[in-house]
Design an enzyme around this catalytic site. Sequence first.
Site, mmCIF file in Angstrom:
data_model
loop_
_atom_site.group_PDB
_atom_site.id
_atom_site.type_symbol
_atom_site.label_atom_id
_atom_site.label_comp_id
_atom_site.label_asym_id
_atom_site.label_seq_id
_atom_site.Cartn_x
_atom_site.Cartn_y
_atom_site.Cartn_z
ATOM 1 N N ASP A 20 102.253 109.719 32.167
ATOM 2 C CA ASP A 20 102.075 108.525 31.345
ATOM 3 C C ASP A 20 101.621 107.392 32.270
ATOM 4 O OD1 ASP A 20 102.417 106.133 30.061
ATOM 5 O OD2 ASP A 20 104.486 106.484 29.438
ATOM 6 N N HIS B 12 109.588 105.750 28.891
ATOM 7 C CA HIS B 12 109.349 105.012 27.650
ATOM 8 C C HIS B 12 109.545 106.008 26.505
ATOM 9 C CE1 HIS B 12 106.826 103.033 24.571
ATOM 10 N NE2 HIS B 12 106.906 101.929 25.282
ATOM 11 N N CYS C 13 111.566 99.787 24.676
ATOM 12 C CA CYS C 13 111.301 101.171 24.270
ATOM 13 C C CYS C 13 111.832 102.162 25.297
ATOM 14 C CB CYS C 13 109.810 101.421 24.025
ATOM 15 S SG CYS C 13 109.118 100.370 22.768
ATOM 16 N N GLN D 217 101.369 102.057 32.458
ATOM 17 C CA GLN D 217 101.676 100.878 33.286
ATOM 18 C C GLN D 217 101.014 100.937 34.652
ATOM 19 O OE1 GLN D 217 103.083 98.161 32.334
ATOM 20 N NE2 GLN D 217 103.841 98.832 30.354
ATOM 21 N N LYS E 185 96.364 97.777 27.474
ATOM 22 C CA LYS E 185 97.118 97.347 28.659
ATOM 23 C C LYS E 185 96.202 97.212 29.873
ATOM 24 C CE LYS E 185 101.352 99.611 27.121
ATOM 25 N NZ LYS E 185 102.430 98.655 26.841
HETATM 26 N N1 PMP Z 1 104.443 104.298 28.252
HETATM 27 C C1 PMP Z 1 104.756 103.187 28.913
HETATM 28 C C2 PMP Z 1 105.300 103.287 30.291
HETATM 29 C C3 PMP Z 1 104.543 101.940 28.306
HETATM 30 O O1 PMP Z 1 104.864 100.833 28.954
HETATM 31 C C4 PMP Z 1 104.007 101.897 27.001
HETATM 32 C C5 PMP Z 1 103.777 100.581 26.277
HETATM 33 N N2 PMP Z 1 104.855 99.697 26.320
HETATM 34 C C6 PMP Z 1 103.696 103.094 26.366
HETATM 35 C C7 PMP Z 1 103.924 104.280 27.021
HETATM 36 C C8 PMP Z 1 103.150 103.140 24.978
HETATM 37 O O2 PMP Z 1 101.907 102.560 24.917
HETATM 38 P P1 PMP Z 1 101.215 102.376 23.483
HETATM 39 O O3 PMP Z 1 102.193 101.586 22.656
HETATM 40 O O4 PMP Z 1 99.974 101.624 23.779
HETATM 41 O O5 PMP Z 1 100.984 103.719 22.935
#
Ligand code: PMP
Length: 407
Positions: free
Chosen positions: A198, A121, A364, A201, A224
Site C-alpha cells: 500500500d 490502514h 482509519c 502515503q 494524495k
Molecule cells: N492506505 C493508507 C496508508 C492511507 O493513508 C489511505 C488514505 N488515508 C488509504 C490507504 C486509502 O486511500 P483511498 O481512500 O484514497 O483509497
Amino acid sequence: MAITEFRADFPILKTKINDEPLIYLDNAATTQKPQAVIDAISAYYTADNANVHRGVYTLAARATAQYEAVRDQVAAFIHAPQRESIVFTRSTTDSLNLVAQTYGEQVVQAGDEIVVTAMEHHSNLVPWQQLALRKQAKLSVIQLQPDGQLDLASARQLISDKTVLVAVAHSSNVLGVTNPIKVLAQVAHQHGAIIVVDGAQTVAHQPVDVQALDADFYAFSGHKIYGPTGVGVLYGKLSLLQTLTPAQFGGEMISDVTWERTEFAPIPQRFEAGTPNISGVIGLGAALTYLQQIGFAAIQAQEQALTEALLNGLLAQSAVTVYGPQSVAQHGPVVAFNVAGIHPHDLATGLDLGGVEVRAGHHCAQPLMQLLQVPATVRASVAFYNTTTEIDHFLTTLQAVKEFFQR
Ligand code: PMP
C-alpha cells in the site's frame, strides 16, 4: 527555482479559514491541487472529451491517446518494467480490493495464512480480513517495536510456508514510518508468498521503484499525489496479472462476446471494466508531470525540514505525546500526537479557529489506536508547499489552544 516558489501554483492556499490564512496540514488525507492539474482536467472537458478505446473518430482517438499516455507516465514514475502492469482504478482502496477479489479469491485456501502489519490502514486490512473469513484462512499481524517501527523479528517469525500473501503499508499514515519493503519481499518470496504494498502515503514523498522493491502488487491514489480524487493505480507483476480472472465484467474489458462465452481483453484493459475516470487519469498525468518538474530531491529536502520543525516543536511542548519514532531520521511527513487531558477533536476544532487544518480521529487504523491505547489522535502532515512559518504558526496556535482548555 526555489521550492517555496511552487506554493503559488496552488490557488486554494490563498484561502482564508475563520478569517485567518489557511494553514493546510492534512496532506496525508489528501493533497491540494496545483493549477496545472485543475487546468488539465478543464482542458480535457473543454476540448478533448470523448469516450476512450471505442470511437474511430478524431476526438475519441485524442482522448484515448491522452489516457493511455498517462499509463506510460505512471509506469515510468514507479519504474514498472512495462505499461501493461499499470491498471487504473478508483483509489488505493479499490486497487487493494481488486487484488483481494482476484488473486485472493483464486489462490487463498482454507488453512492458508495472510500476514498484515499492526499499522495497516483499514484499506489494507479489512479486504484481507474479510477474505480470510470467507476462506477460513488465518490472518496474522506483524507487531511493532516500542517506537512504532515494524518489528522485523516478528515478521520473520510470522511469515512461513503457510503464508500466501503479505500485505503491508509502504509508509504509515499515523506513525510516520516507512517500512523495509525490500526485506519483507525477500522473506515473503523465500516462503513462496507474494507481497502487496500500500503505497498511498509514499509515492508523493520519495521515488518508488517497484522492481527494486520486488513488490508483486503496489497500490496508490491520485488524490494524495496532487492529482484528482476518484483515480488510483494498481501495479502488478505481469506474470501475476496474467493468471488473474477479472472480478468486474462489462464494457471495455472484453475482446469478444457471444451468448455463451466471453473472451477478455488483453491486460491491463481486462481489469478496467466500464468507462474509466478519463479526466481523473489525465489529471493524474498532469500531477506527475508537475511533480517531476520540482523533483524529489527538492521535495524531500523541504519536507524533511518541515517534519523536523514539526516534530521537534511538538516534542518541546508540555503535555504532548508523539506517536511513532521521536527522531526525524526515522520520521516521515506525518506526525500523530495527543495532548494530555484534551480530546483530539477539541484540539482540532481549536486549531481550525486559527485557520490550521489538521485531522483528528482514528485515521482509519482502529486496531493501531487500540495498540497505542488511545481512541484517537491529532495528526499534522506536511507537503512541500508548506512553510516553516506555517509550522511555527501551528505550534503557537496549539500552545494557545492548550492554554484555553487548561484554564
Ligand atoms: N492506505 C493508507 C496508508 C492511507 O493513508 C489511505 C488514505 N488515508 C488509504 C490507504 C486509502 O486511500 P483511498 O481512500 O484514497 O483509497
